[in-house]
Write an enzyme that holds these catalytic residues in place. Structure first.
Site, mmCIF file in Angstrom:
data_model
loop_
_atom_site.group_PDB
_atom_site.id
_atom_site.type_symbol
_atom_site.label_atom_id
_atom_site.label_comp_id
_atom_site.label_asym_id
_atom_site.label_seq_id
_atom_site.Cartn_x
_atom_site.Cartn_y
_atom_site.Cartn_z
ATOM 1 C CG HIS A 46 0.293 4.591 -2.460
ATOM 2 N ND1 HIS A 46 0.773 5.838 -2.584
ATOM 3 C CD2 HIS A 46 -0.566 4.788 -1.335
ATOM 4 C CE1 HIS A 46 0.718 6.447 -1.537
ATOM 5 N NE2 HIS A 46 -0.097 6.036 -0.938
ATOM 6 N NE ARG A 95 5.525 11.256 -5.554
ATOM 7 C CZ ARG A 95 5.612 10.159 -5.185
ATOM 8 N NH1 ARG A 95 5.349 8.928 -5.569
ATOM 9 N NH2 ARG A 95 6.054 9.861 -3.842
ATOM 10 C CD GLU A 140 1.005 6.012 -6.869
ATOM 11 O OE1 GLU A 140 0.237 5.667 -5.714
ATOM 12 O OE2 GLU A 140 1.819 6.466 -6.475
ATOM 13 C CD GLU A 195 3.337 1.694 -3.378
ATOM 14 O OE1 GLU A 195 2.655 1.687 -4.404
ATOM 15 O OE2 GLU A 195 3.737 2.656 -2.439
ATOM 16 C CG HIS A 234 1.303 9.515 -4.815
ATOM 17 N ND1 HIS A 234 2.236 8.514 -4.212
ATOM 18 C CD2 HIS A 234 1.679 10.698 -4.177
ATOM 19 C CE1 HIS A 234 2.847 8.883 -2.937
ATOM 20 N NE2 HIS A 234 2.666 10.412 -3.064
HETATM 21 ZN ZN ZN Z 1 1.886 6.423 -4.408
#
Ligand code: ZN
Length: 424
Positions: free
Chosen positions: A309, A240, A187, A384, A184
């Site tokens: 991420h 993204r 990020e 994340e 993404h």
């Molecule tokens: Zn992501």
């Protein structure tokens, strides 16, 4: 003949005039003046459903953090012209809200005062452009020819390479660890933390780290959506997706909804304008097709697959497409919780571990589901990374090094567990 010539000239003039504005538009950078990020904590399923309906309607309200479960915070980006309506909707749904970012553009300007140009040289004091990261990978390979080699894992819609490195301390048939980041585009902390880890893997002199690291062969791919990553630097900080064709108005596919395992079964959109557009078919995107082919060449030898991420401080494991537990659910949870404990020791940063559906949301077509579903890789996690929404995607660069340090702590814990697995 003369008329035909005239028509051709006219056609050429028309084509030039039509092409010009398009070129100019491409150079205009997206701005987020007076965009606000709202935090709401939905308490009912009905509220969550309504919020998704608003996002899917395409009016221009989007999630930075999805409303996933009752009692968990969701962060919502609202453009200035929709603020009055957004207040009305939240009031009518009985949702309490607070504004956590008053002006997204102001925050972007504070955190990234100017667009970084690729200037060479690698450090972890700032986010780097693709060319800088790739040049650094080349340097690593040139300086460590016996341990580091360049690998091209695939290519992109706009013709870039998906470049990575293989690290090996030598020896035969070592289990393989694969790390990706940057699927993404916006990020930015994820490529930054992966290069931090890679630097430690190659250059750390800590004997306990060396022993664990050198028990494996490694593949690192810090930016697996290079077109999107560059676009997020040059044109739209909040981008993204990939830069694939999409439709007339909306480009790009969510590369993490496009992998060919239970593709499009749930938690992905068939609308090209959605942030979670799954593409026109499984592996319709050059990036996912080529990279999956590359991963397939070693799939059965993987013991661990880690995907980075941001944001929200979670450690997630498959599946994302179904709430059914995998047979190794308990083990994945135990190992992930140990990694979360290790991560917290240095700065107290709290990460929560759980499977994708229970902890985040239903999402099909992710690379993690594809890896687990095809190769049954023992340890497969999404991290994340920081933070929990104060800065969200616009994490200041002074958090790169602490994020990298605590993530290396988590990796050391994971490596201890990965050592108990052999190549199949
Ligand atoms: Zn992501």
């Amino acid at each position: 003949m003369r008329n035909m010539f005239k028509s051709l000239v006219l056609l050429a003039i028309l084509a030039t005039t039509l092409a010009l504005p398009a070129q100019n538009i491409e150079t205009v950078k997206a701005r987020y003046d007076n965009y606000k990020v709202y935090r709401v904590i939905p308490t009912t399923k009905e509220q969550i459903k309504k919020l998704y309906e608003i996002e899917e309607s395409g009016v221009g309200i989007s999630f930075w953090r999805d409303p996933t479960h009752a009692g968990r915070p969701a962060d919502i980006l609202v453009p200035p012209h929709l603020i009055p309506q957004a207040h009305n909707v939240m009031n009518s749904l009985g949702l309490e809200y607070e504004i956590i970012i008053q002006d997204v553009q102001k925050l972007i300007d504070e955190v990234h005062p100017k667009t970084r140009q690729a200037s060479g040289g690698m450090d972890w004091n700032d986010y780097h452009r693709l060319d800088e990261i790739y040049a650094w990978l080349d340097d690593l390979a040139a300086q460590n020819p016996d341990r580091v080699s360049i690998v091209i894992g695939g290519s992109t819609y706009e013709g870039r390479d998906i470049k990575g490195v293989k690290y090996t301390a030598g020896g035969q048939n070592k289990p393989i660890i694969f790390m990706d980041a940057g699927i993404h585009a916006r990020e930015w902390i994820s490529p930054a933390v992966q290069t931090y880890i890679l630097n430690q893997v190659i250059n750390s002199q800590d004997p306990s780290l060396r022993e664990l690291v050198d028990a494996f062969d490694w593949y690192f791919f810090p930016v697996i959506n290079p077109d999107g990553y560059e676009y997020s630097h040059e044109s739209d900080r909040m981008w993204r997706k990939t830069r694939g064709p999409g439709n007339l108005f909306c480009k790009g596919t969510d590369a993490n909804r496009n992998w060919g395992f239970q593709w499009s079964s749930a938690g992905a959109s068939d609308n090209p304008c959605s942030e979670t557009y799954h593409g026109s078919g499984p592996f319709s995107e050059t990036e996912t097709k080529t990279l999956s082919d590359f991963i397939s060449t070693m799939g059965n030898d993987l013991v661990m697959y880690i995907s980075l991420h941001s944001f929200s401080q979670l450690i997630l494991f498959p599946y994302g497409y179904t709430d059914e537990h995998l047979p190794d659910y308990d083990n994945m949870l135990t190992v992930g919780n140990r990694a979360a404990d290790a991560l917290a020791t240095r700065y107290g940063t709290q990460f929560v571990c759980g499977n994708i559906v229970e902890t985040l949301y239903v999402a099909s077509g992710s690379n993690l589901d594809w890896v687990k579903g095809n190769f049954n890789t023992p340890l497969t996690y999404v991290f994340e990374l920081r933070d929990q929404g104060n800065y969200g995607f616009i994490l200041p660069p002074d958090q790169i090094i602490p994020s990298g340090e605590e993530m290396v702590d988590a990796m050391m814990s994971l490596l201890k567990d990965a050592k108990t697995y052999r190549r199949i």
